[in-house]
Scaffold this motif. Structure first.
Motif, PDB file in Angstrom:
ATOM      1  N   UNK A 102      40.571  42.622  35.093  1.00 54.64           N
ATOM      2  CA  UNK A 102      39.219  42.309  35.431  1.00 54.64           C
ATOM      3  C   UNK A 102      38.431  42.676  34.088  1.00 54.64           C
ATOM      4  N   UNK A 103      38.683  43.811  33.477  1.00 53.75           N
ATOM      5  CA  UNK A 103      37.684  44.287  32.322  1.00 53.75           C
ATOM      6  C   UNK A 103      38.289  43.437  31.209  1.00 53.75           C
ATOM      7  N   UNK A 104      39.386  43.222  30.969  1.00 50.78           N
ATOM      8  CA  UNK A 104      40.045  42.246  30.002  1.00 50.78           C
ATOM      9  C   UNK A 104      39.285  40.998  30.164  1.00 50.78           C
ATOM     10  N   UNK A 105      39.124  40.456  31.135  1.00 48.98           N
ATOM     11  CA  UNK A 105      38.333  39.132  31.388  1.00 48.98           C
ATOM     12  C   UNK A 105      37.206  39.153  31.074  1.00 48.98           C
ATOM     13  N   UNK A 106      36.383  40.304  31.454  1.00 48.60           N
ATOM     14  CA  UNK A 106      35.145  40.671  31.129  1.00 48.60           C
ATOM     15  C   UNK A 106      35.030  40.478  29.284  1.00 48.60           C
ATOM     16  N   UNK A 107      35.964  41.254  28.993  1.00 43.85           N
ATOM     17  CA  UNK A 107      35.760  41.361  27.400  1.00 43.85           C
ATOM     18  C   UNK A 107      36.046  40.401  26.648  1.00 43.85           C
ATOM     19  N   UNK A 108      36.971  39.467  27.080  1.00 48.28           N
ATOM     20  CA  UNK A 108      37.464  38.270  26.303  1.00 48.28           C
ATOM     21  C   UNK A 108      36.091  37.252  26.632  1.00 48.28           C
TER      22      UNK A 108
END
Length: 122
Positions: A102-108
């Motif tokens: 979820x955090x990686x998706x937000x960062x992307x």
């Protein structure tokens, strides 16, 4: 390993923007930093305000630089916020892979949004 991946991505983006925008660097935390004074001085060397036309052109370019700087600052804020969340998850023993994803998706999403704004202004 993950942080080195992020740092290399930001270093690459600064290298790509460097020829177009003097004064863009990456700090030790992997955030893009813009030296607006250096960038403005370089623009004013290329487009000296000697005529009304070049003055208007220079002001338009400086306006775009401000838009790019705003996009970079918004990205840096998102990077800091997501980085804190990532660190919290890393230190929490009950974190699941989905939480990290979820955090990686937000960062992307934040990176894509910042890149889109920068490319539109450029």
């Amino acid at each position: 390993m993950i942080m080195s991946l992020f740092l290399s991505a930001f270093t690459i983006s600064s290298m790509l923007l460097g020829p177009f925008l003097p004064g863009i660097t990456v700090d030790s935390y992997g955030r893009m930093v813009v030296d607006l004074d250096k960038t403005r001085a370089a623009i004013q060397e290329v487009i000296p305000p000697t005529t009304a036309e070049s003055t208007a052109r220079g002001e338009a370019v400086l306006s775009q630089i401000d838009q790019i700087a705003k996009a970079i600052n918004e990205y840096n804020d998102a990077f800091t916020s997501n980085g804190k969340e990532f660190a919290r998850l890393y230190l929490t023993h009950g974190s699941k892979p989905e939480d990290f994803q979820r955090v990686f998706t937000q960062m992307d999403a934040a990176r894509e949004k910042g890149q889109k704004k920068i490319l539109e202004a450029r």
